[in-house]
Scaffold this active site. Sequence first.
Site, short mmCIF file in Angstrom:
data_model
loop_
_atom_site.label_atom_id
_atom_site.label_comp_id
_atom_site.label_asym_id
_atom_site.label_seq_id
_atom_site.Cartn_x
_atom_site.Cartn_y
_atom_site.Cartn_z
N PRO A 16 11.84 -6.55 -1.87
CA PRO A 16 12.86 -6.89 -2.73
C PRO A 16 12.37 -7.51 -3.77
O PRO A 16 12.06 -8.89 -3.80
CB PRO A 16 14.00 -8.30 -2.35
CG PRO A 16 13.68 -8.75 -0.74
CD PRO A 16 12.51 -7.77 -0.69
N ALA A 18 12.94 -8.98 -7.81
CA ALA A 18 14.01 -8.82 -8.77
C ALA A 18 13.14 -7.91 -10.13
O ALA A 18 12.10 -8.55 -10.85
CB ALA A 18 14.58 -10.34 -9.52
N CYS A 100 11.57 -16.89 -2.16
CA CYS A 100 10.93 -16.50 -3.40
C CYS A 100 10.43 -18.24 -4.09
O CYS A 100 11.48 -19.35 -4.05
CB CYS A 100 12.33 -16.29 -4.15
SG CYS A 100 12.20 -16.09 -5.99
N ARG A 225 4.25 -6.41 -4.10
CA ARG A 225 3.88 -5.59 -5.40
C ARG A 225 2.77 -4.63 -5.73
O ARG A 225 2.03 -3.61 -6.14
CB ARG A 225 2.94 -6.94 -5.61
CG ARG A 225 4.12 -7.98 -6.60
CD ARG A 225 2.92 -9.52 -6.67
NE ARG A 225 2.17 -9.83 -5.53
CZ ARG A 225 1.25 -10.64 -5.58
NH1 ARG A 225 0.63 -11.10 -6.92
NH2 ARG A 225 0.27 -11.21 -4.27
#
Length: 319
Positions: A16, A18, A100, A225
């Site tokens: 996940p 954002a 996060c 990433r």
Amino acid sequence: MKIGQFHSDNILFLAPMAGVTDLPFRKLCKTHGAGWVVSEMVWSHKHLYETPKTQRRIDHSDEVAPKIIQIAGGDPIMLAESAVLNVDKGADIIDINMGCPAKKVCNKLAGSALMQNEQLVDEILCAVVNAVNIPVTLKIRTGWSKDNKNALKIAQIAENAGIQALTIHGRTRDQKYTGNAEYDLIAEIKQCIHIPVIANGDITTPEKAKEVLAYTQADALMIGRGAHGNPWLFQQINDFLQTGHYQPSPNFTQKLNIIIEHVKAMHSFYGDYMGVRFARKHITWYFEQITELDLVKARQHFNKLTTPEAQIDFLAYTF
């Protein structure tokens, strides 16, 4: 890999992210070999539920099961309510964000900031697990800082609370995305708990994926990433894990065709104005993967385009 009633022979997850793992990108990664995909983070604050951004993120109607929705926040009751809302909207699995590292998230005592308060972690996990009748998973880091690596304790709390799978990013919150991910603690945790463990961090090549899987003995891998501008990485990893070989990345023409379809999907999903702007972000990552391009020149030109038609024409007819 099994979570609740959901099973897949494919052990690769799209992380996940954002502003990245929206519906068009999740679908694209599924097409190119991701077995499991996780939504963008959804804040648990009720006053955000009606915003266009949150409405897009909680609309799961056009997804292929299992629909994994990540929620974030620091209040057990609000997170439980958010989980229920997402179940009502079609979620199959709820994932809780305690990984996060972003300042704006941690300043609200959410994300990886929660790892500082093990009692609150327990309260949140129990509240969410007890609020819904679908599997709940958790994503964490190795700890808050190099002197406070408490991921093993959090993992044990999670297992006892009824969490059904645990993802661990091999960095502390303080590291954010700097330095190198480390896998020693992930390997240790895998030996100490009985729920599936998913290893995450710096998995950017098929070779690295196989190395991390062997070293940690994790049940699955999560790619973040490494998938930026590189969605075909999933299929390459799958092939390498199964056969020891993998196909090279698509050629220039094949990549452009994939990019065009992705950009069109963003235009359709977000509308003309926002679609053009989201396309610019992904195009930068795609262009970085195409050695045949003059990166700076191509990116500068693309970022000046203001309509969907101009973006598609540039991609279709310029090269």
